[in-house]
Design an enzyme around this catalytic site. Structure first.
Site, PDB file in Angstrom:
ATOM      1  N   ASP A  27      26.862  87.143 -39.277  1.00  0.00           N
ATOM      2  CA  ASP A  27      27.044  88.042 -38.134  1.00  0.00           C
ATOM      3  C   ASP A  27      26.336  89.348 -38.486  1.00  0.00           C
ATOM      4  OD1 ASP A  27      28.719  89.423 -39.858  1.00  0.00           O
ATOM      5  OD2 ASP A  27      30.465  89.402 -38.540  1.00  0.00           O
ATOM      6  N   CYS A  84      29.406  87.382 -43.578  1.00  0.00           N
ATOM      7  CA  CYS A  84      29.851  88.412 -42.637  1.00  0.00           C
ATOM      8  C   CYS A  84      30.188  89.647 -43.475  1.00  0.00           C
ATOM      9  CB  CYS A  84      31.007  87.927 -41.766  1.00  0.00           C
ATOM     10  SG  CYS A  84      32.548  87.556 -42.626  1.00  0.00           S
ATOM     11  N   THR A  86      33.003  90.781 -44.843  1.00  0.00           N
ATOM     12  CA  THR A  86      33.818  90.470 -46.025  1.00  0.00           C
ATOM     13  C   THR A  86      33.722  89.005 -46.453  1.00  0.00           C
ATOM     14  OG1 THR A  86      35.675  89.906 -44.592  1.00  0.00           O
ATOM     15  CG2 THR A  86      35.550  92.199 -45.382  1.00  0.00           C
ATOM     16  N   HIS A 117      35.350  71.736 -58.703  1.00  0.00           N
ATOM     17  CA  HIS A 117      36.727  71.274 -58.465  1.00  0.00           C
ATOM     18  C   HIS A 117      37.044  71.033 -56.992  1.00  0.00           C
ATOM     19  CE1 HIS A 117      38.611  72.782 -62.524  1.00  0.00           C
ATOM     20  NE2 HIS A 117      37.483  72.104 -62.698  1.00  0.00           N
ATOM     21  N   HIS A 152      40.015  65.708 -59.132  1.00  0.00           N
ATOM     22  CA  HIS A 152      39.739  66.680 -58.068  1.00  0.00           C
ATOM     23  C   HIS A 152      39.564  65.976 -56.719  1.00  0.00           C
ATOM     24  CE1 HIS A 152      39.490  69.530 -61.250  1.00  0.00           C
ATOM     25  NE2 HIS A 152      38.475  68.885 -61.816  1.00  0.00           N
TER      26      HIS A 152
HETATM   27  C1  RB5 Z   1      32.522  92.718 -38.287  1.00  0.00           C
HETATM   28  O1  RB5 Z   1      32.675  94.076 -38.152  1.00  0.00           O
HETATM   29  C2  RB5 Z   1      33.455  92.179 -39.366  1.00  0.00           C
HETATM   30  O2  RB5 Z   1      34.754  92.147 -38.881  1.00  0.00           O
HETATM   31  C3  RB5 Z   1      33.012  90.804 -39.814  1.00  0.00           C
HETATM   32  O3  RB5 Z   1      31.711  90.886 -40.302  1.00  0.00           O
HETATM   33  C4  RB5 Z   1      33.811  90.156 -40.929  1.00  0.00           C
HETATM   34  O4  RB5 Z   1      33.957  91.020 -42.003  1.00  0.00           O
HETATM   35  C5  RB5 Z   1      35.055  89.512 -40.539  1.00  0.00           C
HETATM   36  O5  RB5 Z   1      35.752  88.890 -41.339  1.00  0.00           O
END
Ligand code: RB5
Length: 166
Positions: A27, A84, A86, A117, A152
């Protein structure tokens, strides 16, 4: 005398690693890191299919996660990379697709374990969490590891049985 040289072993290993067709998507929060990782994967000899996004315009990460995961289970790639901000949202969405085992990782040990695993077929990375060097090293560890099977597989079969119930 007689055994393969270290150089020959390295060449053979490179050929094996080079066989992987990798799907990648992000994203807006993962765009910068995804661009880097596309280059990294190609430089390691992998075939890369970039499913977007290609601009920093705000989008909904589940759309990209589902697009990649549906392509993956349809056989259009062997492994997937989702980025994304995080990596968390991508991993939650990806694991809703039957047949996907997505792992959110931020260190090389976990990346290796995810394949050895857990037989993860998708790796999720945080573009706002990992620096470029760490992210590249983590992805390399994931790409170079191999599922160990055995006990596993038994554990993965339990997870797959839940998918089958659904
Ligand atoms: C977008 O701002 C952010 O929420 C997305 O990239 C991600 O981190 C969501 O888990």
């Amino acid at each position: 005398m007689g055994g393969p040289s270290v150089a020959a072993f390295r060449r053979k290993r490179e050929v094996v690693v080079a066989m992987t067709k990798v799907l990648i998507a992000c994203d807006h929060g993962g765009l910068e890191l995804k661009v880097q990782l596309v280059g990294d994967l190609a430089s390691w000899g992998h075939e890369v299919l970039d499913l977007g996004v290609h601009s920093s315009e705000s989008v909904n990460y589940p759309d990209l996660a589902l697009k990649l995961c549906r392509s993956l289970v349809a056989g259009e790639g062997e492994l997937g990379v989702l980025v994304c901000g995080t990596g968390i949202g991508m991993s939650i969405a990806a694991n809703k697709v039957s047949g996907v085992r997505a792992a959110l990782v931020g260190d090389c040990y976990s990346a290796r374990m995810a394949r050895e695993h857990n037989n993860a077929n998708v790796v999720c990375l945080g573009g706002r969490v990992l620096g470029p060097d760490r992210a590249g090293a983590v992805l390399k560890a994931f790409m170079e590891a191999r599922f160990e099977g055995g006990r596993h597989q038994r554990r993965l079969d339990i997870i797959a049985s839940v998918e089958a119930e659904a």
